[in-house]
Design a protein around this motif. Structure first.
Motif, PDB file in Angstrom:
ATOM      1  N   GLY A   1       0.765  -1.237   0.000  1.00  0.00           N
ATOM      2  CA  GLY A   1       0.000   0.000   0.000  1.00  0.00           C
ATOM      3  C   GLY A   1       0.793   1.283   0.000  1.00  0.00           C
ATOM      4  O   GLY A   1       0.234   2.339  -0.264  1.00  0.00           O
ATOM      5  N   GLY A   2       2.055   1.227   0.305  1.00  0.00           N
ATOM      6  CA  GLY A   2       2.851   2.449   0.338  1.00  0.00           C
ATOM      7  C   GLY A   2       2.992   3.093  -1.026  1.00  0.00           C
ATOM      8  O   GLY A   2       3.012   4.316  -1.157  1.00  0.00           O
ATOM      9  N   LEU A   3       3.075   2.255  -2.052  1.00  0.00           N
ATOM     10  CA  LEU A   3       3.197   2.787  -3.410  1.00  0.00           C
ATOM     11  C   LEU A   3       1.947   3.561  -3.801  1.00  0.00           C
ATOM     12  O   LEU A   3       2.031   4.630  -4.398  1.00  0.00           O
ATOM     13  CB  LEU A   3       3.465   1.651  -4.398  1.00  0.00           C
ATOM     14  CG  LEU A   3       3.643   2.064  -5.852  1.00  0.00           C
ATOM     15  CD1 LEU A   3       4.871   2.947  -5.998  1.00  0.00           C
ATOM     16  CD2 LEU A   3       3.743   0.842  -6.736  1.00  0.00           C
ATOM     17  N   TRP A   4       0.778   3.034  -3.448  1.00  0.00           N
ATOM     18  CA  TRP A   4      -0.477   3.714  -3.798  1.00  0.00           C
ATOM     19  C   TRP A   4      -0.629   5.021  -3.035  1.00  0.00           C
ATOM     20  O   TRP A   4      -1.111   6.015  -3.578  1.00  0.00           O
ATOM     21  CB  TRP A   4      -1.671   2.801  -3.550  1.00  0.00           C
ATOM     22  CG  TRP A   4      -1.658   1.645  -4.475  1.00  0.00           C
ATOM     23  CD1 TRP A   4      -1.422   0.340  -4.148  1.00  0.00           C
ATOM     24  CD2 TRP A   4      -1.842   1.675  -5.894  1.00  0.00           C
ATOM     25  NE1 TRP A   4      -1.450  -0.433  -5.271  1.00  0.00           N
ATOM     26  CE2 TRP A   4      -1.711   0.360  -6.367  1.00  0.00           C
ATOM     27  CE3 TRP A   4      -2.087   2.687  -6.806  1.00  0.00           C
ATOM     28  CZ2 TRP A   4      -1.832   0.031  -7.704  1.00  0.00           C
ATOM     29  CZ3 TRP A   4      -2.208   2.354  -8.146  1.00  0.00           C
ATOM     30  CH2 TRP A   4      -2.088   1.041  -8.575  1.00  0.00           C
ATOM     31  N   ALA A   5      -0.234   5.045  -1.778  1.00  0.00           N
ATOM     32  CA  ALA A   5      -0.295   6.289  -1.012  1.00  0.00           C
ATOM     33  C   ALA A   5       0.654   7.324  -1.597  1.00  0.00           C
ATOM     34  O   ALA A   5       0.303   8.503  -1.722  1.00  0.00           O
ATOM     35  CB  ALA A   5       0.044   6.024   0.456  1.00  0.00           C
ATOM     36  N   CYS A   6       1.846   6.890  -1.998  1.00  0.00           N
ATOM     37  CA  CYS A   6       2.823   7.802  -2.607  1.00  0.00           C
ATOM     38  C   CYS A   6       2.297   8.355  -3.925  1.00  0.00           C
ATOM     39  O   CYS A   6       2.392   9.552  -4.181  1.00  0.00           O
ATOM     40  CB  CYS A   6       4.138   7.074  -2.817  1.00  0.00           C
ATOM     41  SG  CYS A   6       5.392   8.072  -3.602  1.00  0.00           S
ATOM     42  N   LEU A   7       1.740   7.491  -4.761  1.00  0.00           N
ATOM     43  CA  LEU A   7       1.200   7.941  -6.045  1.00  0.00           C
ATOM     44  C   LEU A   7       0.026   8.900  -5.860  1.00  0.00           C
ATOM     45  O   LEU A   7      -0.137   9.848  -6.632  1.00  0.00           O
ATOM     46  CB  LEU A   7       0.791   6.746  -6.896  1.00  0.00           C
ATOM     47  CG  LEU A   7       1.937   5.890  -7.429  1.00  0.00           C
ATOM     48  CD1 LEU A   7       1.394   4.663  -8.154  1.00  0.00           C
ATOM     49  CD2 LEU A   7       2.845   6.698  -8.325  1.00  0.00           C
TER      50      LEU A   7
ATOM     51  N   ALA B   1       4.559  12.400   0.117  1.00  0.00           N
ATOM     52  CA  ALA B   1       4.826  11.302  -0.814  1.00  0.00           C
ATOM     53  C   ALA B   1       6.143  10.625  -0.463  1.00  0.00           C
ATOM     54  O   ALA B   1       6.238   9.392  -0.495  1.00  0.00           O
ATOM     55  CB  ALA B   1       4.859  11.812  -2.247  1.00  0.00           C
ATOM     56  N   GLY B   2       7.139  11.395  -0.116  1.00  0.00           N
ATOM     57  CA  GLY B   2       8.417  10.810   0.270  1.00  0.00           C
ATOM     58  C   GLY B   2       8.315   9.969   1.522  1.00  0.00           C
ATOM     59  O   GLY B   2       8.918   8.899   1.617  1.00  0.00           O
ATOM     60  N   LEU B   3       7.544  10.443   2.490  1.00  0.00           N
ATOM     61  CA  LEU B   3       7.379   9.682   3.720  1.00  0.00           C
ATOM     62  C   LEU B   3       6.496   8.467   3.503  1.00  0.00           C
ATOM     63  O   LEU B   3       6.753   7.399   4.063  1.00  0.00           O
ATOM     64  CB  LEU B   3       6.795  10.559   4.826  1.00  0.00           C
ATOM     65  CG  LEU B   3       6.619   9.880   6.182  1.00  0.00           C
ATOM     66  CD1 LEU B   3       7.980   9.495   6.768  1.00  0.00           C
ATOM     67  CD2 LEU B   3       5.877  10.783   7.142  1.00  0.00           C
TER      68      LEU B   3
END
Length: 125
Positions: free
Chosen positions: A78-84, A110-112
């Motif tokens: 899920g981190g990728l989707w939050a970043c995107l 996005a970085g975090l």
């Protein structure tokens, strides 16, 4: 200016996003295995609640090579989707001059949200 920026941020979606991160953190904390991820979503919620005047820096809570596998697991689940999502809203806000400071905050989030393990959020209230 930080207080004014945060108030505008809260009105236009920051408060709802922070509540979402805190709710996700609570849901993850209910399970024993989700507690490390709950701590990271809580960091994201803090940054989303008070982005102007907050700084993301390298933390001292986890040291060694454990942060790399934890961040890889985070990205997969899920981190990728939050970043995107933060990058999308950052680009959307960067279209106007008024939105540029808010876009910068989304890029900081996005970085975090891509790799939160090994990072700390320092609030300058």
């Amino acid at each position: 200016m930080r207080i004014l920026g945060n108030i505008i941020w809260w009105i236009f979606g920051g408060l709802e996003a922070a509540i979402g991160y805190f709710t996700g953190s609570l849901a993850l904390a209910i399970t024993i295995i989700g507690i490390p991820a709950a701590v990271q979503t809580f960091k994201l919620g803090l940054l989303c609640l008070w982005p102007f005047g907050a700084e993301v820096r390298d933390g001292e809570s986890l040291s060694g090579c454990i942060t790399i596998p934890l961040n890889i697991i985070w990205i997969i689940f899920g981190g990728l989707w939050a970043c995107l999502t933060h990058i999308f809203f950052g680009l959307l806000l960067a279209i106007t001059i008024i939105g540029i400071p808010f876009a910068k905050q989304h890029f900081k989030m996005a970085g975090l949200s891509l790799a939160p393990f090994g990072k700390d959020v320092e609030l300058h209230l």
